[in-house]
Write an enzyme that holds these catalytic residues in place. Structure first.
Site, PDB file in Angstrom:
ATOM      1  N   HIS A   1       0.796  -1.129   0.150  1.00  0.00           N
ATOM      2  CA  HIS A   1      -0.096   0.161   0.000  1.00  0.00           C
ATOM      3  C   HIS A   1       0.777   1.124   0.112  1.00  0.00           C
ATOM      4  O   HIS A   1       0.262   2.278   0.181  1.00  0.00           O
ATOM      5  CB  HIS A   1      -1.052  -0.514   1.085  1.00  0.00           C
ATOM      6  CG  HIS A   1      -0.227   0.335   2.687  1.00  0.00           C
ATOM      7  ND1 HIS A   1       0.646  -0.377   3.577  1.00  0.00           N
ATOM      8  CD2 HIS A   1      -0.112   2.063   3.285  1.00  0.00           C
ATOM      9  CE1 HIS A   1       1.177  -0.352   4.278  1.00  0.00           C
ATOM     10  NE2 HIS A   1       0.514   1.456   4.502  1.00  0.00           N
TER      11      HIS A   1
HETATM   12  N1  UDP Z   1      -3.847  -4.913   8.908  1.00  0.00           N
HETATM   13  C1  UDP Z   1      -5.143  -5.290   9.147  1.00  0.00           C
HETATM   14  N2  UDP Z   1      -5.933  -6.287   7.958  1.00  0.00           N
HETATM   15  C2  UDP Z   1      -5.232  -5.507   6.445  1.00  0.00           C
HETATM   16  C3  UDP Z   1      -4.291  -5.641   6.169  1.00  0.00           C
HETATM   17  C4  UDP Z   1      -3.005  -5.021   7.768  1.00  0.00           C
HETATM   18  O1  UDP Z   1      -5.836  -5.607  10.109  1.00  0.00           O
HETATM   19  O2  UDP Z   1      -6.501  -6.351   5.584  1.00  0.00           O
HETATM   20  C5  UDP Z   1      -2.639  -4.055   9.903  1.00  0.00           C
HETATM   21  C6  UDP Z   1      -1.331  -4.980   9.673  1.00  0.00           C
HETATM   22  O3  UDP Z   1      -2.060  -6.149  10.551  1.00  0.00           O
HETATM   23  C7  UDP Z   1      -1.050  -4.499  11.174  1.00  0.00           C
HETATM   24  C8  UDP Z   1      -1.262  -2.689  10.652  1.00  0.00           C
HETATM   25  O4  UDP Z   1      -3.194  -2.807  10.120  1.00  0.00           O
HETATM   26  O5  UDP Z   1      -1.565  -4.518  12.306  1.00  0.00           O
HETATM   27  C9  UDP Z   1      -0.779  -2.087   9.463  1.00  0.00           C
HETATM   28  O6  UDP Z   1      -0.737  -0.886   8.965  1.00  0.00           O
HETATM   29  P1  UDP Z   1      -0.668  -0.285   7.341  1.00  0.00           P
HETATM   30  O7  UDP Z   1       0.194  -2.341   6.677  1.00  0.00           O
HETATM   31  O8  UDP Z   1      -1.618  -0.044   6.645  1.00  0.00           O
HETATM   32  O9  UDP Z   1       0.212   0.229   7.951  1.00  0.00           O
HETATM   33  P2  UDP Z   1       2.151   0.391   8.286  1.00  0.00           P
HETATM   34  O10 UDP Z   1       2.127  -0.490   9.836  1.00  0.00           O
HETATM   35  O11 UDP Z   1       2.446  -0.066   6.545  1.00  0.00           O
HETATM   36  O12 UDP Z   1       2.052   2.256   8.767  1.00  0.00           O
END
Ligand code: UDP
Length: 358
Positions: free
Chosen positions: A207
């Protein structure tokens, strides 16, 4: 004492659930006002986390989502400032590195309300990432900086941030894994629903704008997935889905595309995956905590300790390195998974103790 917590995006709901729970148990006299900027608004990107993680309803949702960086950050600053003037909290808490984080921090410091930044000090040293700009500016604006790792602490010290402002609290997402990991194994039915067997699929998420917004990156990722021939489950972020449609790309047959899932289903999917392939920050760490090898589809990461330990690998955005990673067995030494890199799972408590005692 009154704390005003600002959230807006998926990972912030997860992080704030930990700290709000610690506020309720350790400092029930503290009043917490929960402000949602509206940055993530789909039910499966927002509401589901409030329900599953027992986060109470936001006191207010500003409903600011979907606009450009400048427009949404500007509207958030304006909206947050109004609420701060009405609520007059003693502290504002912001999380991570999104536009909601930066807008919240700026609105607060400009009117003299102290700001605590949770997950401070992360650096990719890639200034083209919107998240990197948000982190650097928020860290320099905030009064208290809670770092998840020693590397994050060093990054702040290297930027001349006074030691007195920094607290190495550990990572609140680790607290969440400890609290919810087993509950997810007991309650989630996602493997049955998708007819998946443990260890027989790879979990993917993509993403980051640096991938989704570059057509050649998305093409390379899909080619890598296709060339690997392995079974992949991919909960697709709304922005990624939009881009796949814009580019008119077809997802290969070995990839099962699903809508974003809630925290419990995601936790179940990670814990049973053979490996994870992602550009998410949070997922790199969850893979590590659940001892699942992780290929990171980027050329740098903020979580360098995981790469140094041999648990994660930076595989870049190249079809053959993605396919090679997915077909490798990754015999990570059992010692590599135990390091205390992210604290001891009590980051939320340590943060609340600090904020309520300064
Ligand atoms: N996550 C979730 N459902 C999904 C995809 C990700 O619950 O379909 C959770 C994942 O397990 C983690 C968090 O969202 O706890 C990560 O968020 P994201 O990847 O959106 O953002 P980043 O961590 O890259 O800032």
């Amino acid at each position: 004492m009154k704390i005003l917590t600002i959230v807006g995006a998926r990972p912030q709901f997860i992080k704030s659930a930990v700290v709000s729970r610690a506020i309720q148990t350790l400092a029930p006299h503290v009043q917490e006002y929960l402000l949602h900027t509206g940055q993530h608004y789909d039910s499966n990107m927002s509401k589901v986390f409030f329900e599953e993680m027992a986060i109470r309803e936001p006191d207010l949702n500003l409903g600011i989502g979907g606009a450009s960086h400048g427009e949404s950050t500007g509207r958030m600053i304006e909206g947050v400032e109004k609420v701060l003037l009405e609520q007059n909290p003693d502290w504002v808490i912001v999380y991570g590195d999104t536009n909601s984080t930066l807008a919240g921090a700026l609105a607060a410091v400009k009117i003299g309300i102290p700001v605590a930044h949770i997950e401070a000090g992360l650096r990719s040293f890639n200034r083209r990432m919107p998240e990197e700009i948000n982190r650097v500016l928020t860290d320099h604006a905030a009064d208290l900086l809670f770092t998840p790792t020693a590397t994050a602490t060093t990054n702040l010290e290297n930027e001349g941030i006074l030691e007195a402002r920094i607290r190495q609290s550990g990572d609140v997402m680790y607290d969440a894994v400890i609290f919810f990991g087993d509950k997810a194994l007991k309650n989630s039915l996602i493997l049955e629903r998708l007819a998946l067997k443990p260890q027989e699929y790879i979990l993917a998420t993509i993403h980051r704008a640096e991938n989704t917004d570059q057509k050649d990156h998305m093409k390379a990722i899909l080619s890598g997935f296709r060339a690997s021939g392995v079974s992949i489950v991919w909960p697709v972020h709304p922005r990624t889905r939009q881009r796949l449609n814009d580019y008119e790309f077809t997802v290969p047959g070995n990839v099962l595309v699903i809508d974003p899932v809630g925290y419990m289903d995601m936790s179940m999917l990670v814990q049973n995956a053979k490996m994870v392939v992602t550009d998410s920050g949070g997922l790199q760490k969850e893979a590590y905590w659940y001892r699942v090898p992780c290929g990171t589809v980027r050329s740098e990461t903020e979580w360098v300790e995981l790469v140094d330990a041999g648990c994660s690998q930076l595989i870049g955005v190249d079809p053959s390195s993605i396919a090679n990673y997915l077909n490798d067995t990754h015999d990570v030494s059992p010692d590599a998974w135990v390091g205390g890199i992210f604290g001891d799972g009590t980051a939320g408590e340590s943060i609340v103790r600090t904020i309520t005692s300064v």
